[in-house]
Design a protein around this motif. Structure first.
Motif, PDB file in Angstrom:
ATOM      1  N   GLN A  16      46.704  41.374  34.502  1.00  5.06           N
ATOM      2  CA  GLN A  16      45.902  42.457  33.923  1.00  5.06           C
ATOM      3  C   GLN A  16      46.700  43.326  32.967  1.00  5.06           C
ATOM      4  O   GLN A  16      46.256  44.391  32.579  1.00  5.06           O
ATOM      5  CB  GLN A  16      45.359  43.349  35.041  1.00  5.06           C
TER       6      GLN A  16
ATOM      7  N   ASN B  60      39.092  44.624  36.658  1.00  3.07           N
ATOM      8  CA  ASN B  60      39.442  44.175  38.007  1.00  3.07           C
ATOM      9  C   ASN B  60      40.310  45.220  38.705  1.00  3.07           C
ATOM     10  O   ASN B  60      41.106  45.890  38.077  1.00  3.07           O
ATOM     11  CB  ASN B  60      40.202  42.854  37.966  1.00  3.07           C
TER      12      ASN B  60
ATOM     13  N   MET C   1      48.101  34.322  34.057  1.00  6.74           N
ATOM     14  CA  MET C   1      48.291  34.405  35.505  1.00  6.74           C
ATOM     15  C   MET C   1      49.732  34.815  35.800  1.00  6.74           C
ATOM     16  O   MET C   1      50.597  34.738  34.934  1.00  6.74           O
ATOM     17  CB  MET C   1      48.009  33.047  36.156  1.00  6.74           C
TER      18      MET C   1
ATOM     19  N   PHE D  67      47.852  35.662  40.968  1.00 10.61           N
ATOM     20  CA  PHE D  67      47.115  36.855  40.585  1.00 10.61           C
ATOM     21  C   PHE D  67      46.776  36.801  39.100  1.00 10.61           C
ATOM     22  O   PHE D  67      47.565  36.345  38.279  1.00 10.61           O
ATOM     23  CB  PHE D  67      47.979  38.077  40.895  1.00 10.61           C
ATOM     24  N   PHE D  68      45.600  37.286  38.746  1.00 13.87           N
ATOM     25  CA  PHE D  68      45.163  37.424  37.359  1.00 13.87           C
ATOM     26  C   PHE D  68      46.027  38.482  36.673  1.00 13.87           C
ATOM     27  O   PHE D  68      46.170  39.601  37.171  1.00 13.87           O
ATOM     28  CB  PHE D  68      43.682  37.825  37.345  1.00 13.87           C
TER      29      PHE D  68
ATOM     30  N   TYR E 285      51.945  35.000  45.791  1.00 11.90           N
ATOM     31  CA  TYR E 285      50.529  35.276  45.574  1.00 11.90           C
ATOM     32  C   TYR E 285      50.193  35.049  44.109  1.00 11.90           C
ATOM     33  O   TYR E 285      50.857  35.569  43.213  1.00 11.90           O
ATOM     34  CB  TYR E 285      50.185  36.719  45.976  1.00 11.90           C
TER      35      TYR E 285
ATOM     36  N   PHE F 104      42.415  42.281  43.482  1.00 10.15           N
ATOM     37  CA  PHE F 104      41.156  41.546  43.446  1.00 10.15           C
ATOM     38  C   PHE F 104      41.426  40.124  42.984  1.00 10.15           C
ATOM     39  O   PHE F 104      42.031  39.903  41.948  1.00 10.15           O
ATOM     40  CB  PHE F 104      40.173  42.242  42.498  1.00 10.15           C
ATOM     41  N   GLY F 105      40.998  39.146  43.738  1.00  8.28           N
ATOM     42  CA  GLY F 105      41.195  37.768  43.346  1.00  8.28           C
ATOM     43  C   GLY F 105      42.575  37.222  43.634  1.00  8.28           C
ATOM     44  O   GLY F 105      42.917  36.154  43.159  1.00  8.28           O
ATOM     45  N   MET F 106      43.371  37.934  44.388  1.00 15.32           N
ATOM     46  CA  MET F 106      44.717  37.477  44.718  1.00 15.32           C
ATOM     47  C   MET F 106      44.625  36.384  45.780  1.00 15.32           C
ATOM     48  O   MET F 106      43.902  36.532  46.752  1.00 15.32           O
ATOM     49  CB  MET F 106      45.543  38.657  45.236  1.00 15.32           C
ATOM     50  N   GLU F 107      45.356  35.292  45.568  1.00 15.72           N
ATOM     51  CA  GLU F 107      45.324  34.168  46.495  1.00 15.72           C
ATOM     52  C   GLU F 107      46.735  33.792  46.908  1.00 15.72           C
ATOM     53  O   GLU F 107      47.633  33.714  46.065  1.00 15.72           O
ATOM     54  CB  GLU F 107      44.657  32.953  45.842  1.00 15.72           C
TER      55      GLU F 107
END
Length: 106
Positions: free
Chosen positions: A57, A39, A77, A54-55, A52, A43-46
């Motif tokens: 990594q 990723n 997370m 976030f996954f 925020y 990417f994929g941040m909400e």
């Protein structure tokens, strides 16, 4: 009201106006450069309230990755705060996860 856009990267959170002027820069606390995930940063941040979601990594340093025991404390997370730079990791693998019972591969 000034319209701005928020950028997230290895330098933290940066706010710019639409003329390209840097308005603020907040470095992330305890940031580690992602080195294992495909990723891209952000990417994929909400947005979740003022933070925020976030996954995660990152694999924290100074852990023994030769056994599966590190998976018990690995956070999946994290919440990033663009105002303070604080990172709050959370959410572990559930007890019944295949990653905790040894039925997985990398």
């Amino acid at each position: 009201m000034i319209k701005v856009f928020l950028v997230y990267g290895s330098n933290g959170f940066l706010k710019f106006d639409f003329s390209g002027n840097l308005l603020s820069k907040v470095k992330l606390k305890s940031f580690e450069v992602p080195d294992r995930a495909v990723n891209k940063m952000g990417f994929g941040m909400e947005k979740l309230y003022e933070e925020y979601l976030f996954f995660n990594q990152e694999f924290p340093p100074n852990r023994d990755y030769s056994t599966k025991s590190f998976l018990y404390s690995l956070n999946l997370m994290k919440l990033l705060n663009p105002e303070t730079g604080e990172i709050r990791p959370f959410l572990n693998f559930p007890d019944e996860s295949i990653f905790r019972n040894g039925k997985h591969f990398f």
